[in-house]
Design a protein around this motif. Structure first.
Motif, PDB file in Angstrom:
ATOM      1  N   GLU A  91     -71.427  30.611  37.477  1.00 20.86           N
ATOM      2  CA  GLU A  91     -71.592  31.998  37.845  1.00 20.86           C
ATOM      3  C   GLU A  91     -73.118  32.679  37.101  1.00 20.86           C
ATOM      4  O   GLU A  91     -73.504  33.466  37.907  1.00 20.86           O
ATOM      5  CB  GLU A  91     -70.428  33.071  37.279  1.00 20.86           C
ATOM      6  N   ASN A  92     -73.612  31.594  36.139  1.00 21.93           N
ATOM      7  CA  ASN A  92     -75.427  31.923  36.107  1.00 21.93           C
ATOM      8  C   ASN A  92     -76.388  31.627  36.778  1.00 21.93           C
ATOM      9  O   ASN A  92     -76.565  31.272  35.874  1.00 21.93           O
ATOM     10  CB  ASN A  92     -74.135  31.910  34.477  1.00 21.93           C
ATOM     11  N   GLY A  93     -75.649  30.411  37.595  1.00 20.38           N
ATOM     12  CA  GLY A  93     -76.267  29.875  38.346  1.00 20.38           C
ATOM     13  C   GLY A  93     -76.907  28.092  37.704  1.00 20.38           C
ATOM     14  O   GLY A  93     -77.542  27.673  38.647  1.00 20.38           O
ATOM     15  N   GLU A  94     -75.200  27.500  37.284  1.00 21.69           N
ATOM     16  CA  GLU A  94     -75.946  26.472  35.563  1.00 21.69           C
ATOM     17  C   GLU A  94     -74.906  25.256  36.994  1.00 21.69           C
ATOM     18  O   GLU A  94     -73.974  25.938  37.504  1.00 21.69           O
ATOM     19  CB  GLU A  94     -75.542  26.627  34.592  1.00 21.69           C
ATOM     20  N   ILE A  95     -75.367  24.249  36.572  1.00 21.10           N
ATOM     21  CA  ILE A  95     -74.492  23.352  37.020  1.00 21.10           C
ATOM     22  C   ILE A  95     -73.591  23.230  36.794  1.00 21.10           C
ATOM     23  O   ILE A  95     -73.574  23.230  35.339  1.00 21.10           O
ATOM     24  CB  ILE A  95     -75.223  21.985  37.304  1.00 21.10           C
ATOM     25  N   VAL A  96     -72.182  22.796  37.449  1.00 24.40           N
ATOM     26  CA  VAL A  96     -71.140  22.787  36.730  1.00 24.40           C
ATOM     27  C   VAL A  96     -70.334  21.450  36.900  1.00 24.40           C
ATOM     28  O   VAL A  96     -70.306  21.335  37.984  1.00 24.40           O
ATOM     29  CB  VAL A  96     -70.028  23.956  36.984  1.00 24.40           C
ATOM     30  N   GLY A  97     -69.275  20.388  36.128  1.00 20.32           N
ATOM     31  CA  GLY A  97     -68.712  19.619  36.895  1.00 20.32           C
ATOM     32  C   GLY A  97     -69.175  18.797  37.431  1.00 20.32           C
ATOM     33  O   GLY A  97     -68.254  17.318  37.741  1.00 20.32           O
ATOM     34  N   LEU A  98     -70.255  18.404  36.789  1.00 22.13           N
ATOM     35  CA  LEU A  98     -71.309  16.856  36.397  1.00 22.13           C
ATOM     36  C   LEU A  98     -70.321  16.089  35.454  1.00 22.13           C
ATOM     37  O   LEU A  98     -70.462  17.140  34.330  1.00 22.13           O
ATOM     38  CB  LEU A  98     -72.876  16.842  36.138  1.00 22.13           C
ATOM     39  N   ALA A  99     -70.523  15.294  35.797  1.00 24.71           N
ATOM     40  CA  ALA A  99     -69.589  13.405  34.193  1.00 24.71           C
ATOM     41  C   ALA A  99     -70.386  12.775  34.500  1.00 24.71           C
ATOM     42  O   ALA A  99     -71.107  12.484  35.110  1.00 24.71           O
ATOM     43  CB  ALA A  99     -68.416  13.712  35.063  1.00 24.71           C
ATOM     44  N   ALA A 106     -65.940  12.550  42.831  1.00 27.75           N
ATOM     45  CA  ALA A 106     -66.770  13.733  41.927  1.00 27.75           C
ATOM     46  C   ALA A 106     -67.240  14.795  43.695  1.00 27.75           C
ATOM     47  O   ALA A 106     -67.301  16.178  42.357  1.00 27.75           O
ATOM     48  CB  ALA A 106     -67.941  13.692  41.535  1.00 27.75           C
ATOM     49  N   ALA A 107     -68.065  14.862  43.890  1.00 23.97           N
ATOM     50  CA  ALA A 107     -68.812  16.075  45.124  1.00 23.97           C
ATOM     51  C   ALA A 107     -68.023  16.896  45.052  1.00 23.97           C
ATOM     52  O   ALA A 107     -68.682  18.267  44.934  1.00 23.97           O
ATOM     53  CB  ALA A 107     -69.130  15.193  45.903  1.00 23.97           C
ATOM     54  N   GLU A 108     -66.566  17.378  45.021  1.00 29.05           N
ATOM     55  CA  GLU A 108     -65.654  18.211  44.877  1.00 29.05           C
ATOM     56  C   GLU A 108     -65.756  19.263  43.768  1.00 29.05           C
ATOM     57  O   GLU A 108     -65.208  20.454  44.398  1.00 29.05           O
ATOM     58  CB  GLU A 108     -64.344  18.234  45.601  1.00 29.05           C
ATOM     59  N   ARG A 109     -65.910  18.639  42.692  1.00 34.83           N
ATOM     60  CA  ARG A 109     -65.902  19.408  41.657  1.00 34.83           C
ATOM     61  C   ARG A 109     -67.246  19.945  41.056  1.00 34.83           C
ATOM     62  O   ARG A 109     -67.124  20.912  39.923  1.00 34.83           O
ATOM     63  CB  ARG A 109     -65.070  18.391  40.550  1.00 34.83           C
ATOM     64  N   ILE A 110     -68.403  19.065  41.863  1.00 34.45           N
ATOM     65  CA  ILE A 110     -69.540  19.750  41.647  1.00 34.45           C
ATOM     66  C   ILE A 110     -70.180  20.954  41.952  1.00 34.45           C
ATOM     67  O   ILE A 110     -70.269  21.158  42.971  1.00 34.45           O
ATOM     68  CB  ILE A 110     -70.495  18.486  41.527  1.00 34.45           C
TER      69      ILE A 110
END
Length: 563
Positions: free
Chosen positions: A555-563, A547-551
């Protein structure tokens, strides 16, 4: 349906002071950590003592697949459901390890409209408790090696040292290492290794501590190895326990959060489910049970693992008595126990498994029947929660309800992931009925029973084994532990969570097998002996696509890819 992260970010949250006030906890007892979490002072335990106890419910499951059965989601959904019936529910769960978060499993906030929020805060550091445990554990590791380097006045046998190091990352390369390489000033070379922080005895004993003083005493009892005469060498003898306790003075305080429906959640500790209790902390339960009408707490893995340890280790330490138990069952888990399908973490389910086939559910029924029996062994009545997935069919849900009915167990189909608390109202009603009935809670064995008999009692009665087979090493270790005065401790059997047996490939409710005990270790500070039955990895590795590859950061500083 929105993603878990989208639902979390769209949730309307109350100020934590308001959440605490609804629990009867004054603002003077809160220590805010940003806007999403707060520590609760240990003084709350004493201040709440005059309030009546709520009902105490443990959530467990049938033997899960590597994908899990949805115990956290069900715990949250059930906690939320009580408010729909005019009652106050409190939820207590473990703190997630970042190893699984960045590995295959992902986060542990629950899911959909039955999750703890914000999920980013829960799954990433939270208030730093994991790091405090890591630091306290590794301080003791450093003091062990420093003691050897500075003359070894205690006569600690380097070959007998059992205390390793920990970190909260999946890293298989660190399972076996050699320390002290270099010159004489760099220490004495010896074989060592790392475990994941959740597997630390410090984590286990933090979860089982009942006060700061109790924590200090447990830390002192940690056995790091043995001297040349076979006597235990402890953290107290190394003069390390006091400093370790200082590091943990904030970590011992439970964390307060809330669900998407603003139900209070106590998040505290995260002991490994294979070699430790797999339960959240006693202190969180001491607070939660006097803060609402119902306290819902989760026990890791199946009822043969987390629930057995909840009953025989956690309740033995806390003195609290459960009123009901929930067994989470899913169509996919029962189909797996038919023996027809192979489920692998990180891979899609077999296509044939997604076809309507209630007969496959019935074929996996022996596991559910045995787990119902395992709860009743302890004098507690279970309620079966059918955790519904979009790929299920009504006929398959009906099959699970029929299996439960044949065992005279209450059951309800739950849609809490999609519908939130109202999707678990029928489950809540069934749980309330059980809580209003008298029970005959009991532990499986007395403290005075010899360790060998304790292991055999669990193996025969809970796992369905014909007996146990001790290796010569295990027999010698058990005799040594009895000689050292550890025989009164309960046992926490380390085995596969993917089967009732010690063989993860054996599904359903296997019979005609014996439990092989290859070695036995002592967590004296935590207060249990753990026999090792099979290959137990205490430092997971990363997959080919973690999962680390997708986290990442958006663009706005938010976290993405967390599941």
């Amino acid at each position: 349906m929105l993603t878990n992260l989208e639902i979390s970010r769209g949730a309307s949250l109350l100020p934590l002071q308001s959440v605490a006030a609804d629990m009867g906890i004054g603002e003077h007892l809160l220590e805010p950590y940003g806007r999403s979490a707060a520590k609760i002072s240990l003084a709350a335990v004493e201040e709440l003592q005059d309030r009546p106890k709520g009902k105490y419910i443990v959530v467990s499951s049938i033997t899960p697949t590597p994908l899990g059965a949805g115990k956290t989601t069900t715990s949250v959904g059930l906690g939320q459901a009580f408010s729909h019936l005019g009652k106050r529910g409190i939820v207590a769960i473990r703190q997630p390890s970042m190893g699984p978060t960045f590995g295959i499993k992902g986060g542990a906030a629950g899911g959909g409209y039955s999750q703890v929020v914000p999920m980013e805060a829960l799954n990433l550091h939270l208030t730093g408790d994991m790091h405090a445990v890591t630091a306290a554990h590794n301080l003791l590791s450093a003091m062990v090696d420093n003691h050897l380097h500075k003359g070894n006045a205690l006569g600690l046998d380097p070959q007998s040292i059992t205390w390793r190091r920990v970190m909260d990352v999946n890293d298989r390369e660190l399972r076996h290492i050699v320390t002290g390489l270099g010159g004489k000033a760099d220490g004495a070379p010896r074989q060592a290794g790392f475990d994941i922080t959740a597997a630390s005895e410090v984590m286990a004993l933090l979860a089982l501590s009942t006060s700061l003083r109790d924590l200090r005493e447990r830390l002192g009892r940690i056995v790091v190895g043995y001297d040349r005469d076979g006597g235990p060498v402890t953290a107290e003898m190394l003069k390390a326990a006091g400093a370790m306790c200082v590091i943990l003075t904030e970590a011992i305080k439970p964390n307060l959060m809330q669900t998407v429906e603003q139900t209070p959640v106590l998040v505290h500790c995260g002991p490994f489910g294979n070699i430790a209790t797999g339960n959240s902390s006693i202190i969180a339960d001491q607070i939660g049970i006097r803060s609402g009408d119902y306290l819902v707490t989760e026990a890791g893995f199946g009822a043969d693992m987390g629930a057995e340890r909840f009953f025989n280790i956690k309740c033995r330490n806390s003195g609290l008595t459960p009123d009901a138990a929930v067994i989470v069952a899913t169509v996919r888990d029962l189909k797996t126990h038919s023996g027809k399908y192979r489920v692998v973490a990180g891979r899609p389910l077999p296509e044939a498994m997604l076809e309507e086939n209630p007969e496959d559910v019935f074929a996996g029924a022996p596991n559910l029947r045995k787990q119902i029996a395992n709860i009743r062994l302890h004098g507690i009545e279970p309620v079966v929660a059918v955790n519904a997935f979009p790929t299920d069919f009504e006929s398959e849900h009906r099959a699970i309800l029929d299996i439960a009915a044949e065992e005279s167990a209450r059951a309800a189909v739950c849609t809490h992931v999609v519908d939130g608390g109202k999707g678990a109202v029928e489950l809540a009603r069934a749980v309330m009925e059980v809580c209003d009935e008298p029970n005959n809670f009991r532990q499986l064995y007395p403290d005075s029973m010899p360790l060998v008999e304790k292991i055999e009692t669990v193996a025969r009665n809970v796992y369905g084994a014909d007996g146990i087979d001790l290796s010569p090493l295990a027999a010698r270790q058990l005799a040594d532990y009895e000689r050292c005065g550890f025989g009164q401790l309960p046992v926490c059997i380390a085995k596969s969570h993917l089967s009732l047996s010690s063989d993860p490939t054996l599904k359903g409710a296997p019979t005609g097998w014996r439990l092989p005990v290859r070695e036995v270790r002592a967590s004296v500070g935590a207060g249990f002996i753990y026999p090792i039955c099979g290959d137990m990895s205490t430092m997971p590795g990363l997959s080919s696509s973690p999962a680390a590859e997708r986290i990442d950061i958006g663009e706005n500083g938010e976290i993405v890819g967390l599941a």
